[in-house]
Enzyme design. Structure first.
Site, PDB file in Angstrom:
ATOM      1  N   ARG A 140      59.686  -2.471  19.346  1.00  0.00           N
ATOM      2  CA  ARG A 140      60.874  -3.261  19.048  1.00  0.00           C
ATOM      3  C   ARG A 140      60.532  -4.598  18.394  1.00  0.00           C
ATOM      4  O   ARG A 140      61.403  -5.250  17.819  1.00  0.00           O
ATOM      5  CB  ARG A 140      61.666  -3.514  20.347  1.00  0.00           C
ATOM      6  CG  ARG A 140      62.244  -2.255  20.951  1.00  0.00           C
ATOM      7  CD  ARG A 140      62.835  -2.518  22.312  1.00  0.00           C
ATOM      8  NE  ARG A 140      64.016  -3.349  22.258  1.00  0.00           N
ATOM      9  CZ  ARG A 140      65.249  -2.890  22.172  1.00  0.00           C
ATOM     10  NH1 ARG A 140      65.468  -1.588  22.098  1.00  0.00           N
ATOM     11  NH2 ARG A 140      66.288  -3.708  22.149  1.00  0.00           N
TER      12      ARG A 140
ATOM     13  N   LYS B  57      59.982  -2.256   1.915  1.00  0.00           N
ATOM     14  CA  LYS B  57      58.858  -1.674   2.655  1.00  0.00           C
ATOM     15  C   LYS B  57      57.577  -2.463   2.403  1.00  0.00           C
ATOM     16  O   LYS B  57      56.819  -2.755   3.325  1.00  0.00           O
ATOM     17  CB  LYS B  57      58.651  -0.206   2.247  1.00  0.00           C
ATOM     18  CG  LYS B  57      59.670   0.738   2.789  1.00  0.00           C
ATOM     19  CD  LYS B  57      59.499   0.939   4.286  1.00  0.00           C
ATOM     20  CE  LYS B  57      60.784   1.449   4.898  1.00  0.00           C
ATOM     21  NZ  LYS B  57      61.831   0.421   5.034  1.00  0.00           N
TER      22      LYS B  57
ATOM     23  N   CYS C 236      63.646  -8.204  21.522  1.00  0.00           N
ATOM     24  CA  CYS C 236      63.333  -8.325  22.944  1.00  0.00           C
ATOM     25  C   CYS C 236      63.582  -7.060  23.760  1.00  0.00           C
ATOM     26  O   CYS C 236      64.545  -6.344  23.537  1.00  0.00           O
ATOM     27  CB  CYS C 236      64.165  -9.443  23.554  1.00  0.00           C
ATOM     28  SG  CYS C 236      64.046 -11.016  22.725  1.00  0.00           S
TER      29      CYS C 236
ATOM     30  N   TRP D 280      61.113 -11.827  21.637  1.00  0.00           N
ATOM     31  CA  TRP D 280      61.082 -12.103  20.202  1.00  0.00           C
ATOM     32  C   TRP D 280      61.737 -13.464  20.035  1.00  0.00           C
ATOM     33  O   TRP D 280      62.914 -13.644  20.317  1.00  0.00           O
ATOM     34  CB  TRP D 280      61.849 -11.013  19.463  1.00  0.00           C
ATOM     35  CG  TRP D 280      61.748 -11.072  17.973  1.00  0.00           C
ATOM     36  CD1 TRP D 280      60.740 -10.585  17.188  1.00  0.00           C
ATOM     37  CD2 TRP D 280      62.727 -11.612  17.067  1.00  0.00           C
ATOM     38  NE1 TRP D 280      61.020 -10.799  15.862  1.00  0.00           N
ATOM     39  CE2 TRP D 280      62.235 -11.426  15.751  1.00  0.00           C
ATOM     40  CE3 TRP D 280      63.959 -12.231  17.234  1.00  0.00           C
ATOM     41  CZ2 TRP D 280      62.931 -11.840  14.629  1.00  0.00           C
ATOM     42  CZ3 TRP D 280      64.656 -12.650  16.110  1.00  0.00           C
ATOM     43  CH2 TRP D 280      64.144 -12.448  14.824  1.00  0.00           C
TER      44      TRP D 280
ATOM     45  N   HIS E  11      67.566 -10.557 -17.800  1.00  0.00           N
ATOM     46  CA  HIS E  11      68.437 -11.571 -17.198  1.00  0.00           C
ATOM     47  C   HIS E  11      67.699 -12.400 -16.144  1.00  0.00           C
ATOM     48  O   HIS E  11      68.332 -12.926 -15.221  1.00  0.00           O
ATOM     49  CB  HIS E  11      69.678 -10.908 -16.604  1.00  0.00           C
ATOM     50  CG  HIS E  11      70.515 -10.204 -17.618  1.00  0.00           C
ATOM     51  ND1 HIS E  11      71.419 -10.855 -18.427  1.00  0.00           N
ATOM     52  CD2 HIS E  11      70.560  -8.901 -17.984  1.00  0.00           C
ATOM     53  CE1 HIS E  11      71.997  -9.978 -19.234  1.00  0.00           C
ATOM     54  NE2 HIS E  11      71.494  -8.784 -18.986  1.00  0.00           N
TER      55      HIS E  11
ATOM     56  N   ASN F 254      68.040 -10.636  26.967  1.00  0.00           N
ATOM     57  CA  ASN F 254      68.052 -10.293  25.546  1.00  0.00           C
ATOM     58  C   ASN F 254      69.299 -10.895  24.924  1.00  0.00           C
ATOM     59  O   ASN F 254      70.360 -10.909  25.557  1.00  0.00           O
ATOM     60  CB  ASN F 254      68.090  -8.773  25.341  1.00  0.00           C
ATOM     61  CG  ASN F 254      66.756  -8.115  25.596  1.00  0.00           C
ATOM     62  OD1 ASN F 254      65.773  -8.775  25.884  1.00  0.00           O
ATOM     63  ND2 ASN F 254      66.730  -6.796  25.513  1.00  0.00           N
ATOM     64  N   GLY F 255      69.207 -11.341  23.691  1.00  0.00           N
ATOM     65  CA  GLY F 255      70.370 -11.885  23.009  1.00  0.00           C
ATOM     66  C   GLY F 255      70.287 -13.389  22.858  1.00  0.00           C
ATOM     67  O   GLY F 255      69.225 -13.994  23.012  1.00  0.00           O
TER      68      GLY F 255
ATOM     69  N   LYS G  40      62.343  -3.647  15.543  1.00  0.00           N
ATOM     70  CA  LYS G  40      62.898  -2.344  15.179  1.00  0.00           C
ATOM     71  C   LYS G  40      64.409  -2.325  15.329  1.00  0.00           C
ATOM     72  O   LYS G  40      65.126  -1.825  14.474  1.00  0.00           O
ATOM     73  CB  LYS G  40      62.271  -1.267  16.063  1.00  0.00           C
ATOM     74  CG  LYS G  40      62.727   0.158  15.722  1.00  0.00           C
ATOM     75  CD  LYS G  40      62.246   0.582  14.358  1.00  0.00           C
ATOM     76  CE  LYS G  40      62.572   2.033  14.066  1.00  0.00           C
ATOM     77  NZ  LYS G  40      62.258   2.378  12.677  1.00  0.00           N
TER      78      LYS G  40
ATOM     79  N   GLU H 119      57.728  -5.859   4.119  1.00  0.00           N
ATOM     80  CA  GLU H 119      57.753  -5.743   5.576  1.00  0.00           C
ATOM     81  C   GLU H 119      56.362  -5.588   6.167  1.00  0.00           C
ATOM     82  O   GLU H 119      56.027  -6.234   7.162  1.00  0.00           O
ATOM     83  CB  GLU H 119      58.591  -4.518   5.994  1.00  0.00           C
ATOM     84  CG  GLU H 119      60.081  -4.727   6.015  1.00  0.00           C
ATOM     85  CD  GLU H 119      60.811  -3.483   6.474  1.00  0.00           C
ATOM     86  OE1 GLU H 119      61.751  -3.603   7.268  1.00  0.00           O
ATOM     87  OE2 GLU H 119      60.433  -2.373   6.036  1.00  0.00           O
TER      88      GLU H 119
ATOM     89  N   GLU I 165      64.565  -0.535  -1.686  1.00  0.00           N
ATOM     90  CA  GLU I 165      63.930  -0.045  -0.466  1.00  0.00           C
ATOM     91  C   GLU I 165      62.409  -0.121  -0.568  1.00  0.00           C
ATOM     92  O   GLU I 165      61.722  -0.487   0.397  1.00  0.00           O
ATOM     93  CB  GLU I 165      64.380   1.392  -0.187  1.00  0.00           C
ATOM     94  CG  GLU I 165      63.729   2.068   1.004  1.00  0.00           C
ATOM     95  CD  GLU I 165      64.021   1.407   2.335  1.00  0.00           C
ATOM     96  OE1 GLU I 165      63.364   1.761   3.319  1.00  0.00           O
ATOM     97  OE2 GLU I 165      64.905   0.517   2.398  1.00  0.00           O
TER      98      GLU I 165
END
Length: 614
Positions: free
Chosen positions: A27, A491, A2, A76, A510, A100-101, A609, A494, A487
């Site tokens: 964001r 990516k 947000c 958001w 395994h 926000n929050g 973000k 995402e 990573e």
């Protein structure tokens, strides 16, 4: 997550609010809205989707959005689905609120307000705040006092912006666990969750501290802490360093991938002495030499991509300095009553410096107060909360990173962590001058090696075509490449929305081997290092089960392309720094797959973000 923008000014501020929201789009959000006071009335517009939908709605509206005071927001979703009635600002009577929050105890507060006769039009926790302020304003007739009285009743982390029709020259704001900055102008003042939103109108900023409440008018800013007026310093920043545009690139992410050689070079320059070859600058962490010399244990706290950077640092600290190192996800670490041993260096890694779980973990550690504790912020934002709350600040000089999927912030984190490890090892005598010189010599090659990696873009783009219709993917690496496999998988998932997992290649037998078939692409990271022969054996396990391999390998690895084995050769690099170089191919692969699949590369769905809530 947000975004908040607010303004009180002599000029009309609707366009300032909308431009601020545009600059906060990176964001992550699902709806947007604004409220302004015009001729004694509150005018509000809210839309689901992009800020452009809000801009178009404002342009088409019969309402008058010209005003001298207002607040705006990108949401958001946490409480309630993405919908117009859940979008901010929320209104109660003549009061409008952006938030926000998360308010954790909103359910009990909502019942209390419903019992008082308040009607709710949304599923959000924010509407509770608006009604609470309205209720208390009716009793006090003072907006600042009403907000101040509400704050102790709210459990959680939040930032607020509040306006009232009866006080059309006053903007109230609160910062408690969620970032907020005040922009200082002449005859106008502003608030935002990120200074980037305000750079078109000011480059002077006041950074609020935890628990601060501020009252803004056109000509004055009053900040209160624990009910007392306090002074907060005004900082002037170089706006040019914080502005960012895509330039010739189609997406911010691709631009930021290509900026990595320069970003890494800047980060190296803060520590390496160009006048004394292969030596650290005498002023690099100079003030903190004594603190670092007493460190006997390293604890890394981070989330997401930053966590993967910490995993690489663990290999470095333990193999090179022989200092024990633990790396933990902040959201798990803080809830398991962890033991922090004496003489620990606690490294908190966060691109934004506002990651809620990382900040909370740091605060929990400081409450334990172990002897010899040294806290360090590894961060790309020097004005962030994390930087202000730690003993040492080690910057990553990546510049602004707009794409939600981190690229240059990650590689500069790795470089900064290597520099920190070298400094710590050297001041403790664990790394001698000759070894230090050798490590620095290899570091100085990095910008050139990163440029060479970018030349692999064309073959990687061709490789990406094999992934366009895939549903799942595995990334494999061993040793230092295992975190890069994680990573790379992060990516891909995402930005392309393909399910992807990273594994230590030795773990294939395994469990993950059960997934391997002709439709499962397997990405392998294969530099020429001490683990290469074992990795080749793992590749044979995949090949024997008709898996299709996509391999990024050293030119001298001895690996050759064949049926169901696609190969992109990467220039030889030293084993220690190979994670930095091999990050680039997996970034480019994910980018090109996402473009082929038509996803929103820079603003992937459901993600943000800066993760400023738990």
């Amino acid at each position: 997550m947000c975004g908040i923008v607010g303004a009180v000014a002599e000029r009309n501020i609707a366009n300032i609010l909308l431009e601020g929201l545009k600059r906060l789009e990176y964001r992550g959000y699902d709806s947007a809205g604004l409220s302004v006071i015009h001729n004694g009335e509150l005018h509000r517009e809210r839309q689901v989707g992009k800020v452009k939908a809000l801009v178009d709605a404002v342009d088409a509206s019969d309402d008058f959005f010209d005003g001298h005071i207002g607040i705006a927001h990108t949401r958001w979703a946490t409480h309630g689905e993405p919908a117009q009635h859940n979008a901010h600002p929320h209104v109660s009577g003549k009061i409008a609120v952006v938030h926000n929050g998360i308010v954790e105890n909103y359910a009990e507060l909502k019942k209390e307000m419903q019992d008082k006769g308040y009607v709710f039009s949304s599923q959000t926790d924010t509407e509770v705040v608006a009604h609470l302020i309205h209720d208390l304003y009716e009793q006090t007739n003072d907006l600042l006092e009403a907000v101040r009285a509400v704050i102790p009743r709210l459990h959680g982390a939040f930032a607020l912006g509040v306006i009232h029709v009866d006080t059309p020259d006053t903007l109230i704001t609160v910062r408690l666990g969620s970032p907020l900055v005040i922009g200082v102008g002449i005859g106008e003042n502003f608030i935002a969750s990120d200074q980037l939103a305000l750079l078109p109108v000011t480059n002077r900023f006041m950074y609020l501290e935890e628990g601060d409440i501020a009252k803004l008018t056109r000509d004055n800013i009053e900040v209160y802490a624990d009910g007392q007026v306090v002074s907060r310093e005004v900082h002037e920043i170089d706006a040019k360093q914080h502005n960012a545009d895509k330039g010739e690139f189609k997406h911010y992410m691709l631009k930021e991938i290509y900026e990595q050689p320069d970003a890494v070079a800047r980060t190296l320059e803060m520590a390496i002495d160009n006048h004394a070859p292969n030596a650290l600058r005498t002023d690099f962490l100079e003030r903190h030499g004594e603190q670092l010399s007493g460190v006997r244990y390293v604890q890394v706290i981070a989330c997401g991509t930053s966590y993967h950077a910490g995993m690489v640092a663990k290999y470095w600290f333990e193999s090179i300095t022989r200092l024990p190192c633990s790396v933990e996800v902040a959201s798990e670490f803080r809830y398991r009553n962890p033991v922090v041993v004496d003489n620990s260096l606690v490294i908190c890694i966060s691109q934004s410096g506002e990651t809620a779980d990382t900040l909370s973990a740091l605060r929990d550690i400081k409450k334990q107060n172990p002897a010899g504790l040294v806290s360090l912020a590894l961060c790309n934002v020097p004005t962030s909360s994390l930087v202000r709350e730690t003993d040492i600040f080690l910057p990553t000089l990546a510049g602004p990173e707009i794409g939600v999927a981190s690229t240059k912030a990650f590689t500069t984190q790795l470089v900064a962590l290597m520099l920190l490890m070298l400094k710590t090892g050297h001041v403790q005598g664990r790394i001698d001058d000759e070894a230090l010189s050798n490590h620095i010599s290899e570091l100085q090659k990095l910008p050139g090696q990163l440029y060479a990696s970018l030349h692999l873009d064309a073959p990687i783009k061709a490789m990406a075509e094999h992934f366009e219709d895939k549903k799942s993917c595995l990334f494999l690496g061993r040793g230092l490449q295992f975190p890069i496999a994680l990573e790379g998988a992060l990516k891909l998932k995402e930005i392309s929305y393909i399910h992807a997992e990273g594994y230590a290649a030795g773990e294939l037998k395994h469990g993950p081997l059960a997934l391997v078939d002709k439709d499962m692409p397997i990405v392998v990271l294969a530099p020429k290092d001490s683990m290469l022969d074992k990795l080749k054996a793992n590749m044979q396990e995949v090949h024997a089960r008709h898996g299709e391999l996509f391999v990024f390998a050293s030119e001298t690895s001895g690996i050759e392309a064949e049926d169901r084995l696609h190969l992109v050769n990467v220039n030889d690099v030293c084993e220690t720094l190979s994670p930095i170089i091999y990050s680039v191919p997996v970034q480019l692969l994910s980018y090109h797959v996402a473009v082929l699949r038509g996803t929103d590369v820079d603003q992937p769905r459901n993600l943000a973000k800066s993760v400023t809530v738990e």
